[in-house]
Design an enzyme around this catalytic site. Structure first.
Site, short mmCIF file in Angstrom:
data_model
loop_
_atom_site.label_atom_id
_atom_site.label_comp_id
_atom_site.label_asym_id
_atom_site.label_seq_id
_atom_site.Cartn_x
_atom_site.Cartn_y
_atom_site.Cartn_z
N SER A 68 -28.30 31.65 -66.88
CA SER A 68 -26.99 30.16 -66.56
C SER A 68 -25.58 31.32 -66.63
O SER A 68 -24.81 29.85 -66.47
CB SER A 68 -26.72 29.88 -68.49
OG SER A 68 -28.34 28.97 -68.27
N LYS A 95 -24.29 29.54 -63.13
CA LYS A 95 -23.22 27.83 -63.45
C LYS A 95 -21.95 28.20 -63.26
O LYS A 95 -21.60 27.26 -62.88
CB LYS A 95 -23.55 27.53 -64.61
CG LYS A 95 -25.03 26.84 -65.21
CD LYS A 95 -25.19 26.57 -66.50
CE LYS A 95 -26.44 25.54 -67.01
NZ LYS A 95 -27.54 26.62 -67.79
N SER A 139 -24.19 24.90 -71.85
CA SER A 139 -24.58 25.44 -70.75
C SER A 139 -25.79 24.93 -70.12
O SER A 139 -26.75 25.12 -70.42
CB SER A 139 -24.98 26.69 -71.24
OG SER A 139 -25.70 27.51 -69.66
N LYS A 161 -18.88 33.21 -69.67
CA LYS A 161 -20.08 32.39 -69.11
C LYS A 161 -21.57 33.11 -70.27
O LYS A 161 -21.22 34.04 -69.68
CB LYS A 161 -20.25 32.09 -68.03
CG LYS A 161 -21.72 31.05 -67.84
CD LYS A 161 -21.22 29.83 -68.48
CE LYS A 161 -22.73 28.93 -68.65
NZ LYS A 161 -23.61 29.30 -69.12
#
Length: 365
Positions: free
Chosen positions: A138, A141, A193, A298
């Site tokens: 993820s 993203k 997420s 992130k």
């Protein structure tokens, strides 16, 4: 004695013959009726609950013993699990060091790859397997948000979530056919997420999902991320790959956009769809009172990638920013402790690692 007349004798014989003929028929009728009655009695008996077995003190004692053994075994397994978890946490919390080729004491990495990158000078401060190409889950993203915002969309616009957005999305708060603003979809993408949210951003962008993924790869080329490639906007596909080095540059670049960085710094966020109100929490646990100054970050996880984290941190004394990326950690808590160990080491070595090198660069100029 008076003799019977022949007529009476004949009538008596006829009566007796009739009785003899009728008797078998009545018995057969009774016999034919008997099975039905027996079936009814059987059905009634079947409906009645079976009689309870007589109480046995020895049987009850055996049952209690079996139950006690099962409980003791379950408790023992849970104790072993908790001890293993505690040992793993203690191990993750303990920093490890080793001596590098120059004789300096440097971090001894537990994860598959990691890097500390100075975004102001473009210099790698420290790395281990930093150029290795790996699935990034993820962390994808971050690029999704960048490409989506390049169109300067009106974040107040409301979209309808489609079934394809949430189907097999693994982690999503969204439901098909509910309506939600683009701003809230962006928050869902970066804070918890949400895979369905990332898919929705790509779908509603110009050209649709396929064109969006092409633009993600074009942006990677534009930024010089040579080890980076994307196949979907959420990161569920393990073919989304990059290196710790590329991700340190990506997180540094993305954090310059305050629309992205400000969302990444949020511990919690409350949003409202057409159906309900949701409170979401950030997957980045460094935001929750760890003493680490997080400017952007992130997380990412799929089985093939392991536990990953890309962050931009500010060191306490020098106020120097540094991108720290950890890929392929063995546990959720492990990636955060690995990052904290690197942060602490960088904080202690800041004068040597940053100030001296910047002075050297000024002299060379």
């Amino acid at each position: 004695m008076r003799l019977f007349r022949p007529l009476y004798v004949g009538r008596l014989a006829a009566v007796l013959l009739g009785i003899s003929v009728c008797l078998p028929s009545g018995l057969e009728a009774q016999t034919r009726k008997a099975p039905g009655k027996a079936s009814a009695r059987t059905s009634a008996a079947a409906r009645r609950p079976a009689p309870k077995p007589a109480y046995s003190a020895s049987s009850a004692k055996a049952r209690r013993a079996r139950l006690a053994r099962a409980r003791a075994a379950a408790k023992a397994r849970e104790t072993v699990r908790l001890r293993a978890a505690a040992a793993a946490l203690q191990e993750a919390m303990t920093p490890r060091f080793k001596t590098d080729a120059t004789g300096s004491l440097v971090p001894d990495l537990r994860a598959a790859a990691a890097i500390a990158f100075n975004p102001e000078t473009g210099e790698v401060v420290w790395q281990e397997n930093g150029q290795e190409k790996r699935p990034i889950a993820s962390i994808t993203k971050v690029m999704t948000a960048l490409v989506f915002l390049e169109d300067n969309p009106d974040l107040s616009n409301v979209i309808t979530i489609e079934r394809s957005d949430v189907y097999a999305a693994s982690t999503t708060y969204l439901r098909a056919n509910e309506r939600i603003s683009l701003s809230d979809v962006l928050h869902l993408t970066l804070i918890p997420s949400d895979n369905g949210a990332a898919r929705a951003l790509a779908r509603v962008s110009h050209g649709g999902t396929a064109s969006f993924v092409e633009r993600m790869n074009e942006k990677a080329i534009e930024l010089g991320l040579e080890s980076t490639a994307f196949t979907d906007p959420s990161g569920l596909n393990p073919a989304n790959v990059s290196s710790a080095y590329d991700l340190s540059r990506l997180i540094s670049y993305a954090s310059a956009d305050e629309r992205i960085a400000s969302i990444m710094r949020m511990q919690h966020y409350t949003l409202t769809t057409s159906r309900r109100t949701l409170r979401i929490n950030n997957t980045n646990k460094l935001l929750t009172g760890t003493g680490v100054d997080v400017m952007a970050g992130k997380t990412g996880f799929i089985t093939k990638a392991g536990y990953c984290l890309a962050t931009l941190l500010r060191l306490p004394q020098s106020q120097q920013t540094v991108a720290v990326v950890v890929l392929g950690a063995k546990s959720n808590t492990g990636r955060f402790w690995e990052t904290r160990h690197l942060f602490n080491w960088l904080s202690q070595k800041a004068s040597d690692l940053f100030v001296a090198k910047q002075a050297q660069q000024l002299q060379e100029q």
